[in-house]
Design a protein around this motif. Structure first.
Motif, PDB file in Angstrom:
ATOM      1  N   GLY A 180     -35.079  99.173 -18.543  1.00  0.00           N
ATOM      2  CA  GLY A 180     -34.899  97.795 -18.099  1.00  0.00           C
ATOM      3  C   GLY A 180     -34.291  97.720 -16.705  1.00  0.00           C
ATOM      4  O   GLY A 180     -33.820  98.725 -16.156  1.00  0.00           O
ATOM      5  N   ILE A 200     -31.809  94.965 -14.301  1.00  0.00           N
ATOM      6  CA  ILE A 200     -31.059  93.720 -14.113  1.00  0.00           C
ATOM      7  C   ILE A 200     -30.781  93.574 -12.623  1.00  0.00           C
ATOM      8  O   ILE A 200     -30.030  94.370 -12.039  1.00  0.00           O
ATOM      9  N   ASP A 241     -42.602  92.640 -17.730  1.00  0.00           N
ATOM     10  CA  ASP A 241     -41.731  91.568 -17.244  1.00  0.00           C
ATOM     11  C   ASP A 241     -40.575  91.300 -18.207  1.00  0.00           C
ATOM     12  O   ASP A 241     -39.490  90.904 -17.777  1.00  0.00           O
ATOM     13  N   ARG A 288     -34.495  91.340 -15.859  1.00  0.00           N
ATOM     14  CA  ARG A 288     -33.644  90.153 -15.836  1.00  0.00           C
ATOM     15  C   ARG A 288     -33.137  89.954 -14.399  1.00  0.00           C
ATOM     16  O   ARG A 288     -33.144  90.886 -13.595  1.00  0.00           O
ATOM     17  N   ARG A 289     -32.667  88.762 -14.096  1.00  0.00           N
ATOM     18  CA  ARG A 289     -32.357  88.415 -12.706  1.00  0.00           C
ATOM     19  C   ARG A 289     -31.044  87.652 -12.579  1.00  0.00           C
ATOM     20  O   ARG A 289     -30.486  87.176 -13.563  1.00  0.00           O
ATOM     21  N   ASP A 316     -22.327  87.639 -15.998  1.00  0.00           N
ATOM     22  CA  ASP A 316     -23.788  87.651 -15.819  1.00  0.00           C
ATOM     23  C   ASP A 316     -24.403  88.878 -16.473  1.00  0.00           C
ATOM     24  O   ASP A 316     -25.431  88.800 -17.158  1.00  0.00           O
ATOM     25  N   ARG A 338     -24.490  88.638 -20.240  1.00  0.00           N
ATOM     26  CA  ARG A 338     -25.521  87.687 -20.680  1.00  0.00           C
ATOM     27  C   ARG A 338     -26.913  88.301 -20.582  1.00  0.00           C
ATOM     28  O   ARG A 338     -27.691  88.267 -21.545  1.00  0.00           O
ATOM     29  N   GLU A 339     -27.238  88.865 -19.431  1.00  0.00           N
ATOM     30  CA  GLU A 339     -28.576  89.416 -19.240  1.00  0.00           C
ATOM     31  C   GLU A 339     -28.771  90.711 -20.029  1.00  0.00           C
ATOM     32  O   GLU A 339     -29.874  90.996 -20.510  1.00  0.00           O
ATOM     33  N   GLU A 347     -29.760  89.824 -23.520  1.00  0.00           N
ATOM     34  CA  GLU A 347     -31.172  89.464 -23.624  1.00  0.00           C
ATOM     35  C   GLU A 347     -32.052  90.711 -23.770  1.00  0.00           C
ATOM     36  O   GLU A 347     -32.989  90.741 -24.573  1.00  0.00           O
ATOM     37  N   LEU A 348     -31.743  91.745 -23.008  1.00  0.00           N
ATOM     38  CA  LEU A 348     -32.536  92.977 -23.089  1.00  0.00           C
ATOM     39  C   LEU A 348     -32.290  93.724 -24.392  1.00  0.00           C
ATOM     40  O   LEU A 348     -33.228  94.242 -25.022  1.00  0.00           O
ATOM     41  N   CYS A 398     -29.179  98.763 -13.024  1.00  0.00           N
ATOM     42  CA  CYS A 398     -28.574  97.509 -12.548  1.00  0.00           C
ATOM     43  C   CYS A 398     -28.463  97.532 -11.024  1.00  0.00           C
ATOM     44  O   CYS A 398     -28.095  98.552 -10.425  1.00  0.00           O
TER      45      CYS A 398
END
Length: 355
Positions: free
Chosen positions: A201, A203, A232, A236-237, A244, A247-248, A251-252, A264
């Motif tokens: 992943g 970020i 996609d 994460r962005r 942050d 949070r991201e 999600e992953l 990252c």
């Protein structure tokens, strides 16, 4: 009467003890103009001559008359930098080393650094305009460049010298010093893929900044070279703080098929991923590998210590000051572009995936 004569005598003696450029030139056996140009850092003077003149001037006690130089050259011999105190970089520890590097290099050639802060991006631009209009500085260092950067647009149109720390979407008439973060992100992906990770992943930071575009391109390049497909869902962005990152990262890690490794763009976001992993009872370095970028001190003391790309911000500041002085003295911006490298500091946050 006697006191007045003594006072006049001291004043005459004081005037006599001031060493002039003419005297430095006489001692060295070179022209006065060569000494002047060497002390002012002109590009047509060799490094050997410049250092020889500087050493002689220092030994003889020569001190430049700044006000006279300003009148003669139109320069106040000051580099400017305006920081956005409202950005996520406002209190970052890198600033101390960065500013120290700029100041050290500037002082070598008798330049100073003027630092101002502003509360938001518009105030940064307003402050740059004011300092330019008042001729308080001779040029600017622009940290944290955006893809579309109003500071750059203004300075190019106003013909005010500047050097960027980073690049921008259109670098016409721009000089810059940047770290090859694209290469760093590519190397991070290849390192993880080489360990056996297949779902990696990413970020990213704030996408309006150029660094985020460059680091994303490096991630994609790494996937391509490793023979891994881009997904996609694994990207994460807009993560630049621990909150942050948590949070991201969540999600992953909550994906039906979660990544076994995450790259990252910002260390603070990576430390936030630690929290998301702990909430899911995942062990960093075993159940989840993380590689990041910045090399901040907090990463060294994390549990486990964070593998990260380190940037020598003091050296970056020195490079930027050198480039800006050369730009102010007439160097073409296209010739004032340099790319440095980040150094990977391997610690304990990455390793092979658990079978």
């Amino acid at each position: 009467m006697q006191k007045s004569e003594e006072h006049d005598g001291k004043r005459r003696q004081s005037r006599k003890t001031r060493v002039t450029i003419k005297e430095v030139a006489y001692v060295l056996g070179i022209s006065k103009s060569t000494v002047s140009r060497a002390l002012n850092g002109y590009a047509d003077i060799s490094e050997h001559t410049r250092l020889k003149v500087q050493r002689a001037a220092q030994d003889l006690g020569y001190k430049p008359m700044i006000h006279a130089q300003a009148i003669r050259t139109g320069l106040v011999r000051s580099l400017g930098m305006v920081l956005n105190a409202d950005s996520h970089d406002g209190h970052r520890p890198f600033l101390a080393d960065f500013i120290d590097g700029i100041s050290r290099r500037a002082s070598q050639d008798n330049w100073t650094l003027t630092v101002a802060t502003a509360s938001n991006a518009q105030e940064v631009l307003n402050t740059i305009r004011r300092l330019s209009d008042e001729h308080a500085v001779d040029g600017f260092i622009l940290p944290r460049t955006r893809i579309v950067d109003p500071r750059v647009e203004y300075l190019v149109k106003a013909h005010v010298p500047f050097i960027m720390f980073g690049r921008t979407g259109d670098d016409t008439d721009c000089g810059w010093y940047d770290i090859d973060a694209e290469l760093a992100m590519e190397q991070a992906v290849l390192r993880l893929a080489g360990m056996g990770h297949r779902r990696i992943g990413f970020i990213n930071g704030l996408e309006r900044y150029m660094y985020a575009r460059v680091r994303f391109e490096g991630y994609c390049s790494g996937l391509d070279k490793a023979g891994l497909a881009y997904e996609d869902a694994l990207v994460r962005r807009d993560a630049v703080t621990r909150r942050d990152g948590a949070r991201e990262g969540a999600e992953l890690l909550d994906l039906p098929e979660r990544p076994t490794a995450i790259v990252c763009a910002v260390d603070l976001a990576a430390l936030g991923v630690y929290r998301a992993a702990a909430d899911r009872r995942l062990e960093i370095g075993r159940d989840l590998s993380i590689i990041s970028y910045d090399g901040i001190a907090e990463g060294e003391y994390a549990a486990p210590p964070l593998t990260s790309f380190f940037v020598d911000n003091r050296a970056a500041g020195e490079r930027l000051a050198d480039l800006l002085i050369r730009r102010i003295q007439g160097g073409a911006p296209e010739t004032l572009r340099q790319l440095g490298e980040a150094q990977l500091i391997v610690r304990a946050s990455d390793g092979p995936p658990v079978n």
